[in-house]
Enzyme design. Structure first.
Site, PDB file in Angstrom:
ATOM      1  CE  LYS A  37      -1.083  -0.555   4.949  1.00  0.00           C
ATOM      2  NZ  LYS A  37       0.313  -0.796   5.248  1.00  0.00           N
ATOM      3  NE  ARG A 112      -1.176  -0.137  11.189  1.00  0.00           N
ATOM      4  CZ  ARG A 112      -0.282   0.149  10.251  1.00  0.00           C
ATOM      5  NH1 ARG A 112      -0.377   1.250   9.548  1.00  0.00           N
ATOM      6  NH2 ARG A 112       0.699  -0.676  10.009  1.00  0.00           N
ATOM      7  NE  ARG A 150       8.936  -2.761   3.963  1.00  0.00           N
ATOM      8  CZ  ARG A 150       7.669  -2.610   4.335  1.00  0.00           C
ATOM      9  NH1 ARG A 150       6.704  -2.626   3.445  1.00  0.00           N
ATOM     10  NH2 ARG A 150       7.370  -2.476   5.597  1.00  0.00           N
ATOM     11  NE  ARG A 183       9.264   0.427   8.249  1.00  0.00           N
ATOM     12  CZ  ARG A 183       7.989   0.342   7.898  1.00  0.00           C
ATOM     13  NH1 ARG A 183       7.581   0.849   6.770  1.00  0.00           N
ATOM     14  NH2 ARG A 183       7.118  -0.268   8.676  1.00  0.00           N
ATOM     15  NE  ARG A 194       5.395  -3.834  10.568  1.00  0.00           N
ATOM     16  CZ  ARG A 194       6.244  -3.784   9.546  1.00  0.00           C
ATOM     17  NH1 ARG A 194       7.459  -4.294   9.674  1.00  0.00           N
ATOM     18  NH2 ARG A 194       5.894  -3.231   8.429  1.00  0.00           N
TER      19      ARG A 194
HETATM   20  P1  ADP Z   1       3.255  -1.286   7.827  1.00  0.00           P
HETATM   21  O1  ADP Z   1       1.874  -1.047   7.282  1.00  0.00           O
HETATM   22  O2  ADP Z   1       4.155  -1.952   6.851  1.00  0.00           O
HETATM   23  O3  ADP Z   1       3.237  -1.942   9.187  1.00  0.00           O
HETATM   24  P2  ADP Z   1       3.554   1.510   8.604  1.00  0.00           P
HETATM   25  O4  ADP Z   1       4.665   2.397   8.254  1.00  0.00           O
HETATM   26  O5  ADP Z   1       2.186   1.848   8.098  1.00  0.00           O
HETATM   27  O6  ADP Z   1       3.994   0.078   8.090  1.00  0.00           O
HETATM   28  O7  ADP Z   1       3.448   1.374  10.195  1.00  0.00           O
HETATM   29  C1  ADP Z   1       4.568   1.101  10.998  1.00  0.00           C
HETATM   30  C2  ADP Z   1       4.187   1.160  12.472  1.00  0.00           C
HETATM   31  O8  ADP Z   1       3.711   2.481  12.805  1.00  0.00           O
HETATM   32  C3  ADP Z   1       3.052   0.238  12.892  1.00  0.00           C
HETATM   33  O9  ADP Z   1       3.512  -1.067  13.181  1.00  0.00           O
HETATM   34  C4  ADP Z   1       2.541   0.974  14.157  1.00  0.00           C
HETATM   35  O10 ADP Z   1       3.404   0.766  15.253  1.00  0.00           O
HETATM   36  C5  ADP Z   1       2.666   2.434  13.760  1.00  0.00           C
HETATM   37  N1  ADP Z   1       1.429   2.954  13.117  1.00  0.00           N
HETATM   38  C6  ADP Z   1       1.337   3.405  11.835  1.00  0.00           C
HETATM   39  N2  ADP Z   1       0.079   3.801  11.564  1.00  0.00           N
HETATM   40  C7  ADP Z   1      -0.643   3.584  12.686  1.00  0.00           C
HETATM   41  C8  ADP Z   1      -2.002   3.769  13.035  1.00  0.00           C
HETATM   42  N3  ADP Z   1      -2.890   4.251  12.144  1.00  0.00           N
HETATM   43  N4  ADP Z   1      -2.402   3.439  14.289  1.00  0.00           N
HETATM   44  C9  ADP Z   1      -1.540   2.955  15.190  1.00  0.00           C
HETATM   45  N5  ADP Z   1      -0.241   2.734  14.932  1.00  0.00           N
HETATM   46  C10 ADP Z   1       0.218   3.047  13.693  1.00  0.00           C
END
Ligand code: ADP
Length: 244
Positions: A37, A112, A150, A183, A194
């Site tokens: 995404k 989320r 990645r 990362r 995750r």
């Molecule tokens: P991915 O979708 O690959 O896990 P993201 O960069 O979207 O990567 O998210 C990385 C981390 O950031 C998540 O594991 C969480 O800890 C935090 N995070 C990101 N977006 C949210 C959200 N909307 N609500 C809560 N935590 C979030």
């Protein structure tokens, strides 16, 4: 159609492959970690000329700056857990008030949880935007192998993958020459955490989107290259009358 919305429709783009939203547009890129995404959101930024709002990138920005918010979320993110709804809702609300987001935006990694989805629904209803949720579905085994290869540019956030989307020069960002990094939360054990958080807290939102009548498109993107998937998304946006 308001003046601003009409202006978007008549924007003149030098590149014929670039589309424009016909009206203010809210796109929600939805899917598990590693579903692609973020990559698609970045391609859509160039295609549509509206900003990506990635809560993950925003949170990582605060961690890099070492500010109070960054300190608050660092350990949770390292462990692959979600951070608090209030904090993320506030971040997104502030970002949406910026002039850059006035013509529309692409949400990546938000909402989320149910609490976030409820807040966003109210916001979208009040903004009166056209909207679409795109759910990218990918087999979890494929995700784990994808994420382990990645790499990300720490400056512009562009994502690469050793096999499916390698940079032109190994280890270096195509766009700004920055050295790519892994990362912290892309280690396998954290990736599994995750995915678990996604299963428990995020995937059920699909039902919420359906129940509340949000327009939802589901795409199985397990075997496609990012470019092929992007082609399909472009087609869908045009078929849905969302781009001119
Ligand atoms: P991915 O979708 O690959 O896990 P993201 O960069 O979207 O990567 O998210 C990385 C981390 O950031 C998540 O594991 C969480 O800890 C935090 N995070 C990101 N977006 C949210 C959200 N909307 N609500 C809560 N935590 C979030």
């Amino acid at each position: 159609m308001s003046e601003g919305e009409a202006a978007i429709g008549i924007l003149n783009r030098p590149d014929a492959s670039v589309a424009v939203p016909v009206r203010r547009l809210a796109l929600v890129m939805f899917g598990s970690p590693g579903s692609g995404k973020g990559t698609q959101a970045k391609l859509l930024v160039q295609h549509l000329g509206i900003p990506q709002i990635s809560t993950g990138d925003m949170l990582r920005g605060h961690i890099e700056q070492g500010d109070q918010l960054g300190l608050c979320v660092r350990d949770l993110m390292r462990a692959g857990s979600l951070v608090s709804d209030e904090l993320v809702n506030d971040l997104v609300a502030q970002r949406l008030e910026e002039p850059e987001a006035a013509r529309g935006f692409i949400l990546d990694g938000y909402p989320r949880t149910l609490a976030q989805a409820v807040v966003l629904s109210k916001l979208l209803d009040s903004l009166g935007l056209r909207e679409l949720v795109i759910h990218l579905i990918v087999d979890y085994d494929i995700i784990i192998s994808r994420i382990s290869g990645r790499r990300q540019c720490p400056r512009c956030g562009t994502l690469y993958n050793a096999t499916s989307r390698p940079p032109k020069v190994a280890g270096v960002c195509d766009l700004d020459g920055e050295t790519l990094v892994i990362r912290e939360d892309d280690r396998e054990s954290v990736v599994r955490e995750r995915l678990l958080a996604y299963e428990r807290q995020t995937r059920p939102l699909i039902e919420y989107f359906r129940e509340t009548g949000r327009k939802l498109i589901e795409l199985d993107s397990s075997t496609e290259s990012p470019d092929a998937l992007f082609g399909r998304i472009q087609q869908i946006l045009s078929q849905q009358g969302l781009t001119a």
